[in-house]
Design an enzyme around this catalytic site. Structure first.
Site, PDB file in Angstrom:
ATOM      1  N   GLN A 103      17.393 -57.927  14.736  1.00 21.04           N
ATOM      2  CA  GLN A 103      17.844 -57.536  13.399  1.00 21.04           C
ATOM      3  C   GLN A 103      17.094 -56.289  12.923  1.00 21.04           C
ATOM      4  OE1 GLN A 103      19.096 -60.616  10.542  1.00 21.04           O
ATOM      5  NE2 GLN A 103      17.351 -59.972   9.325  1.00 21.04           N
TER       6      GLN A 103
ATOM      7  N   LYS B 110       7.260 -16.897  -5.918  1.00 18.73           N
ATOM      8  CA  LYS B 110       7.511 -17.693  -4.716  1.00 18.73           C
ATOM      9  C   LYS B 110       8.991 -17.986  -4.478  1.00 18.73           C
ATOM     10  CE  LYS B 110       4.906 -19.493  -2.242  1.00 18.73           C
ATOM     11  NZ  LYS B 110       3.926 -20.555  -2.405  1.00 18.73           N
TER      12      LYS B 110
ATOM     13  N   ASN C 250      10.352 -20.492  -1.646  1.00 16.24           N
ATOM     14  CA  ASN C 250       9.858 -21.341  -0.560  1.00 16.24           C
ATOM     15  C   ASN C 250      10.986 -21.799   0.366  1.00 16.24           C
ATOM     16  OD1 ASN C 250       7.233 -21.211  -1.569  1.00 16.24           O
ATOM     17  ND2 ASN C 250       7.631 -22.897  -2.982  1.00 16.24           N
TER      18      ASN C 250
ATOM     19  N   GLU D 229      11.397 -26.404   6.131  1.00 17.21           N
ATOM     20  CA  GLU D 229      10.159 -27.202   6.099  1.00 17.21           C
ATOM     21  C   GLU D 229      10.467 -28.695   6.120  1.00 17.21           C
ATOM     22  OE1 GLU D 229       6.837 -25.455   3.383  1.00 17.21           O
ATOM     23  OE2 GLU D 229       8.752 -24.838   2.554  1.00 17.21           O
TER      24      GLU D 229
ATOM     25  N   SER E  12       8.520 -21.934  -7.157  1.00 16.69           N
ATOM     26  CA  SER E  12       7.306 -22.665  -7.487  1.00 16.69           C
ATOM     27  C   SER E  12       7.233 -22.797  -9.003  1.00 16.69           C
ATOM     28  CB  SER E  12       6.094 -21.896  -6.970  1.00 16.69           C
ATOM     29  OG  SER E  12       4.945 -22.242  -7.709  1.00 16.69           O
TER      30      SER E  12
ATOM     31  N   SER F 238      19.505 -59.812   6.082  1.00 18.57           N
ATOM     32  CA  SER F 238      19.659 -58.398   6.445  1.00 18.57           C
ATOM     33  C   SER F 238      20.789 -57.730   5.669  1.00 18.57           C
ATOM     34  CB  SER F 238      19.936 -58.272   7.948  1.00 18.57           C
ATOM     35  OG  SER F 238      21.053 -59.061   8.318  1.00 18.57           O
TER      36      SER F 238
ATOM     37  N   THR G 110       4.804 -14.384  23.148  1.00 17.35           N
ATOM     38  CA  THR G 110       4.161 -15.494  23.849  1.00 17.35           C
ATOM     39  C   THR G 110       2.824 -15.660  23.132  1.00 17.35           C
ATOM     40  OG1 THR G 110       3.076 -14.053  25.444  1.00 17.35           O
ATOM     41  CG2 THR G 110       5.222 -14.926  26.093  1.00 17.35           C
ATOM     42  N   HIS G 111       2.402 -16.898  22.975  1.00 19.71           N
ATOM     43  CA  HIS G 111       1.172 -17.197  22.201  1.00 19.71           C
ATOM     44  C   HIS G 111       1.280 -16.666  20.767  1.00 19.71           C
ATOM     45  CE1 HIS G 111      -0.711 -17.973  26.197  1.00 19.71           C
ATOM     46  NE2 HIS G 111       0.035 -16.936  26.552  1.00 19.71           N
TER      47      HIS G 111
HETATM   48  N1  ARG Z   1      21.852 -60.355  11.158  1.00 23.19           N
HETATM   49  C1  ARG Z   1      21.711 -60.660  12.536  1.00 23.19           C
HETATM   50  C2  ARG Z   1      21.215 -59.406  13.285  1.00 23.19           C
HETATM   51  O1  ARG Z   1      21.303 -58.372  12.756  1.00 23.19           O
HETATM   52  C3  ARG Z   1      23.010 -61.094  13.110  1.00 23.19           C
HETATM   53  C4  ARG Z   1      22.883 -61.951  14.328  1.00 23.19           C
HETATM   54  C5  ARG Z   1      22.259 -63.234  13.959  1.00 23.19           C
HETATM   55  N2  ARG Z   1      22.231 -64.159  15.044  1.00 23.19           N
HETATM   56  C6  ARG Z   1      21.463 -65.259  15.052  1.00 23.19           C
HETATM   57  N3  ARG Z   1      21.510 -66.003  16.098  1.00 23.19           N
HETATM   58  N4  ARG Z   1      20.681 -65.541  14.060  1.00 23.19           N
HETATM   59  O2  ARG Z   1      20.727 -59.458  14.403  1.00 23.19           O
END
Ligand code: ARG
Length: 471
Positions: free
Chosen positions: A326, A287, A289, A294, A281, A27, A159-160
């Site tokens: 995670q 234009k 925009n 948006e 545009s 991660s 309204t509407h």
């Molecule tokens: N990267 C993990 C998370 O975001 C950290 C915790 C990991 N814990 C574990 N028991 N593998 O959740």
């Protein structure tokens, strides 16, 4: 990124992690944004461990110095993030051991990544919430400034999306202020509820070391500690709550954006948006925009999606921590980024709006918007409301046929509909008479708009005082 690193958990394993699995489970590519909060949490943890005698003061200081040096490395762009080290927590811990040697291995005493990550996200979100609330109040302030300037400006209320009754533009703008006031309440409520410390829950059951959780909580500015270790490591309610609040707020910004798009169209032409908030545009030279509103309208969809993602992420999880968690980070981070950016650009865009007051008034004048006032006039003369409604409906039908608004009809044209109609009818058929008559709390009269603006300013002032007191 370096992919040949020994795992801190490698003890029970005899085969290396499959390379794709390593990348799949990592991660660090996204959770590295938690580095500052991770380091703050680790410094508090080491300080607490020294206080209770698990670390010596020398060990504590070596760890804290090392962590601070790592923070500087990260901020200088010199830190080498490694997929093999999986996440932000293990990247920083491994680097600490590289820098300060074996004493670095003591930091993780009495702690788990499970309570560590839960702490990090709360710290992160607490900071982001403060910044978001700041942008929100900036937007609210911009709305009050514009509403004050437009307290007397008359536009059609709808309204509407059909012309209904005249309202003041200031009153219309303050409707948005009210919605944002509720959003403000929800976000500050969320910030207060999340401000509890999970650290100390360790993996799930707590730890056998003589830790002092209240002390750690105090160091990190938490109001208290999470009271159940299983809940502490598995709870992501605060993230869901925040994203739900964000989805509601984005829905408000989206509706507001829709109105800006409509008002800026050539057909309405109620406002001009600042050039710096629009684009042209590549093919149609005429234009201009309204890209910013948006895009905000469009970005609302992804925040709604993140809310569903987080609710679904949690719904099947048994206690306590599961790796599923995670997956909480990317929806949360993207919600923070999206909301912050949308609030910021909205707050900047409001002062760059130029109201086209004549066009608004003209639209209100030509849409039979004072028909209800005529009915109320007849009621005051003794006609039952339902009959009055019928009479005015017929007058409007004539107006449609003759292409003539009620306010522009002569007494001779009006009197055949009811012999109660007299010259004083023109007092109520005017736009200014109509809005001024709605002079009660919550009504559209200019006097009420000014009073509401004063209340709004008072409210903003109180919120500012609260924020100053907290810091
Ligand atoms: N990267 C993990 C998370 O975001 C950290 C915790 C990991 N814990 C574990 N028991 N593998 O959740």
């Amino acid at each position: 990124m370096n992919n040949h690193v020994e795992k801190p958990w490698g003890g029970r394993f005899s085969e290396p992690t499959d390379a794709f699995v390593e990348a799949f489970t990592a991660s660090v590519t996204f959770d590295k944004r938690l580095y500052a909060h991770d380091i703050a949490g680790s410094i508090a943890h080491a300080t607490m461990l020294a206080k209770v005698g698990v670390l010596t003061e020398v060990e504590r200081d070596a760890i804290i110095d090392g962590l601070q040096a790592i923070k500087a490395e990260i901020e200088a762009g010199e830190f080498e993030w490694s997929i093999a080290r999986e996440d932000v927590h293990m990247n920083i811990e491994a680097r600490l051991i590289e820098r300060i040697g074996d004493v670095g291995k003591k930091l993780h005493t009495g702690r788990s990544r499970n309570d560590q990550v839960a702490t990090d996200i709360r710290l992160y979100l607490r900071d982001e919430l403060a910044a978001i609330v700041n942008e929100l109040t900036r937007l609210q302030t911009a709305l009050v400034v514009l509403a004050e300037a437009e307290a007397d400006t008359i536009m059609p209320g709808f309204t509407h999306l059909q012309t209904a009754q005249p309202v003041t533009f200031g009153h219309h703008l303050l409707a948005w202020f009210e919605m944002l006031k509720r959003d403000h309440g929800r976000l500050t409520d969320c910030a207060a509820r999340l401000n509890m410390l999970p650290l100390g829950a360790a993996a799930l059951a707590g730890t056998s070391y003589p830790i002092d959780r209240e002390f750690s909580a105090g160091l990190l500015g938490f109001d208290g500690v999470c009271e159940n270790s299983l809940d502490a490591v598995s709870d992501r309610d605060f993230a869901i709550e925040f994203v739900a609040d964000a989805a509601l707020l984005m829905m408000h910004l989206s509706r507001f954006s829709e109105e800006l798009v409509i008002w800026a169209s050539a057909q309405f032409n109620f406002i001009e948006l600042g050039d710096s908030f629009c684009t042209g545009s590549s093919i149609m030279p005429q234009k201009k925009n309204p890209d910013v509103p948006e895009l905000i309208r469009g970005k609302t969809g992804r925040v709604n999606g993140h809310l569903v993602a987080l609710l679904t992420l949690m719904k099947g999880q048994p206690l306590a921590y599961n790796k599923d968690n995670q997956e909480d980070k990317e929806p949360l981070f993207d919600t923070v980024d999206t909301l912050r950016a949308c609030l910021r650009v909205f707050a900047d865009m409001i002062p760059a709006i130029t109201p086209r007051r004549d066009n608004m008034r003209e639209a209100a004048r030509s849409g039979f918007s004072t028909a209800t006032d005529l009915a109320d006039y007849l009621v005051r003369k003794g006609v039952p409301f339902r009959d009055a409604h019928e009479v005015v409906g017929k007058a409007v039908a004539l107006g449609v046929k003759e292409d003539c608004d009620l306010a522009d009809m002569t007494l001779a044209q009006l009197q055949p509909f009811s012999d109660h109609i007299d010259t004083d009818v023109f007092d109520v058929l005017t736009l200014d008479g109509s809005v001024a008559a709605r002079n009660h709390m919550g009504g559209t009269a200019p006097a009420q708009v000014r009073a509401a603006c004063a209340r709004a300013r008072q409210w903003l002032q109180e919120r500012l005082q609260e924020r100053l007191q907290e810091n």
